[in-house]
Design a protein around this motif. Structure first.
Motif, short mmCIF file in Angstrom:
data_model
loop_
_atom_site.label_atom_id
_atom_site.label_comp_id
_atom_site.label_asym_id
_atom_site.label_seq_id
_atom_site.Cartn_x
_atom_site.Cartn_y
_atom_site.Cartn_z
N ARG A 405 -11.83 13.24 -22.12
CA ARG A 405 -10.55 13.76 -21.63
C ARG A 405 -10.47 13.76 -20.11
NH1 ARG A 405 -8.67 16.24 -26.34
NH2 ARG A 405 -10.32 16.95 -27.74
N GLU A 408 -9.32 10.09 -16.69
CA GLU A 408 -7.96 9.66 -16.37
C GLU A 408 -7.95 8.45 -15.44
OE1 GLU A 408 -5.19 10.81 -17.61
OE2 GLU A 408 -6.21 12.31 -18.86
N LYS A 411 -7.10 4.83 -16.65
CA LYS A 411 -5.73 4.34 -16.84
C LYS A 411 -5.36 3.33 -15.77
CE LYS A 411 -3.97 8.39 -19.28
NZ LYS A 411 -2.94 9.46 -19.33
N ASP A 419 -5.49 5.90 -23.61
CA ASP A 419 -6.00 7.25 -23.90
C ASP A 419 -7.44 7.12 -24.36
OD1 ASP A 419 -6.43 9.86 -24.45
OD2 ASP A 419 -5.00 10.00 -26.11
#
Length: 469
Positions: A405, A408, A411, A419
């Motif tokens: 998680r 990021e 991306k 994701d």
């Protein structure tokens, strides 16, 4: 000076063992075939993503970029593996990923590492607060500390059944659900306290473990796994369909939270912060839950270690190695299996009651077969019968999920719609394949005998039949 000419098999072997040449064509052929198989698997799974628009119409979004990445990674990986296999000389030992004697060093200093690990666990909330502050530490203590310790406790509980007794159990999540629903229903309907319901939930889960044990006394191996899997699904379907009892898919909400010796963790005048003159913060309850699950996990480890040295623990290990020989020694295999199922289920009930108290809401969706698979994977990857191995595997699997998680920044490489959490099971599957090739018996494959004659020696992993009872 006379020269000595070496003859015989040694000279012939040395003459016939030149440095092996690498066949790039064969390696490329193997890599191409692996990439082709990957492409075929990716077309129905990864090539298109599904979503619904505002008119409730299913839309297919092409994801050929992700397919290209998967095929490319498999091609390069298989090509390198093929080259490594070609360059390996027959009879020469494979390259060790860890220096020789590393495992033995950890075994000799296991007590020192245990004390260091215990000290780190005790001071983890303070370390998290010092590094991330009061606001940022909540995520680390809850999502990493509490969540990982829940699965460590579940892994240690299942380790009694699978690792010590050799009984393959695919329905362990059923006992987890029994503990959670026992606490939720009794606390909400009868107003009983957490400290009273915690042992009661373990007792009820232990009772269901004995009920599972009776029908499977004559089953072993794959047949035992099928029956335990069915038992776990039966419990889940009962919770889904018996709506008067469990409220079905809607679940149970408003479950009472545990208190600190009668002091609730609320913002009221009689709350924890007001009583001790502190500024209210939800972090206090999280820290309390962290130390609570830490104590429960340490209790599970302590009981497991003590039971291994008792006759019942030795009976479990004898049952795991050979059930026929176990019977010939006069061991009651019926009682041995029932004690393994009931004690393992008891710790699953403890973890389930804590889960319900922590979440405040439970539903059947929290107790699917995937939870049993994850817990079993923790036991197998860590090394069946090893407490340290289960703990390391739980940290890697559950902590790795939470770390996904935080990625990021990926991306920027794969696009804004990427994701990392969606690829959790893919990464876990790849890790399991690597571990099973590198360490077929888990991360910690060395065992120390619970009973020894004159001298204590380590047991090689190839001399132990684990999980085949």
């Amino acid at each position: 000076m006379a020269t000595i000419q070496t003859t015989g098999p040694a000279a012939a072997a040395s003459a016939q063992s030149p440095a092996r040449t690498r066949d790039l064509g064969a390696a490329l052929k193997e890599a191409g075939f692996a990439a082709l198989v990957t492409l075929g698997l990716c077309i129905p799974i990864i090539a298109w993503g599904t979503r619904q628009n505002l008119d409730n119409v299913l839309i297919l979004d092409p994801r050929w970029g992700a397919v290209a990445w998967a095929v490319g990674i498999v091609f390069v990986g298989r090509f390198l593996v093929a080259l490594r296999q070609q360059s390996r000389v027959p009879g020469k030992p494979a390259v060790r990923l860890l220096p020789h004697g590393t495992i033995a060093f950890f075994q000799r200093h296991s007590r020192l590492f245990s004390l260091f690990g215990l000290g780190f666990l005790i001071t983890f909330p303070a370390i998290a607060i010092g590094l991330a502050g009061w606001g940022g530490s909540l995520k680390w203590i809850d999502n990493f500390g509490v969540q990982i310790l829940i699965y460590v406790m579940l892994g240690w509980g299942l380790n009694i059944v699978v690792g010590l007794a050799g009984l393959l159990d695919l329905g362990y999540v059923a006992f987890y659900a029994v503990g959670a629903y026992s606490y939720a229903l009794l606390a909400k309907n009868f107003g009983l306290s957490f400290w009273l319901l915690l042992p009661l939930a373990g007792i009820l889960a232990s009772f269901w473990g004995m009920l599972l044990g009776f029908p499977v006394l004559r089953l072993r191996g794959d047949y035992l796994a099928i029956v335990t899997l069915a038992f776990g699904e039966i419990i889940r379907l009962v919770l889904v369909n018996w709506t008067d009892f469990s409220n079905g898919y809607a679940g149970i909400s408003g479950i009472p939270r545990p208190s600190f010796f009668g002091i609730p963790f609320t913002a009221a005048d009689d709350g924890f912060a007001a009583v001790f003159g502190l500024e209210f913060s939800p972090l206090y309850r999280t820290i309390f839950l962290y130390y609570l699950i830490l104590c429960l996990a340490l209790l599970t480890a302590f009981v497991t270690l003590r039971l291994r040295r008792l006759p019942v623990g030795r009976a479990w290990e004898a049952l795991r190695e050979d059930e026929i020989a176990c019977r010939s020694l006069g061991i009651n295999t019926t009682n041995t299996k029932l004690t393994a199922f009931s004690i393992g289920a008891m710790f699953g009930g403890f973890a389930g009651s804590f889960f319900a108290a922590r979440q405040g809401f439970i539903s059947p969706e929290s107790f699917t077969f995937m939870e049993s698979a994850v817990i079993l994977a923790i036991v197998v990857l860590g090394g069946m019968g090893s407490l340290w191995g289960c703990a390391i595997a739980a940290i890697a699997m559950i902590g790795g999920t939470e770390l996904l998680r935080e990625l990021e920044w990926m991306k920027a490489i794969f696009g804004p719609d990427f994701d990392p959490t969606k690829y959790r099971m893919l990464i876990f599957g790849f890790a399991m394949v690597v571990i099973m090739i590198w360490k077929p018996r888990g991360l910690i494959s060395v065992r120390e005998p619970t009973a020894f004659l004159k001298e204590k020696k380590q047991i090689s992993s190839d001399l132990v039949q684990e999980g085949h009872g």
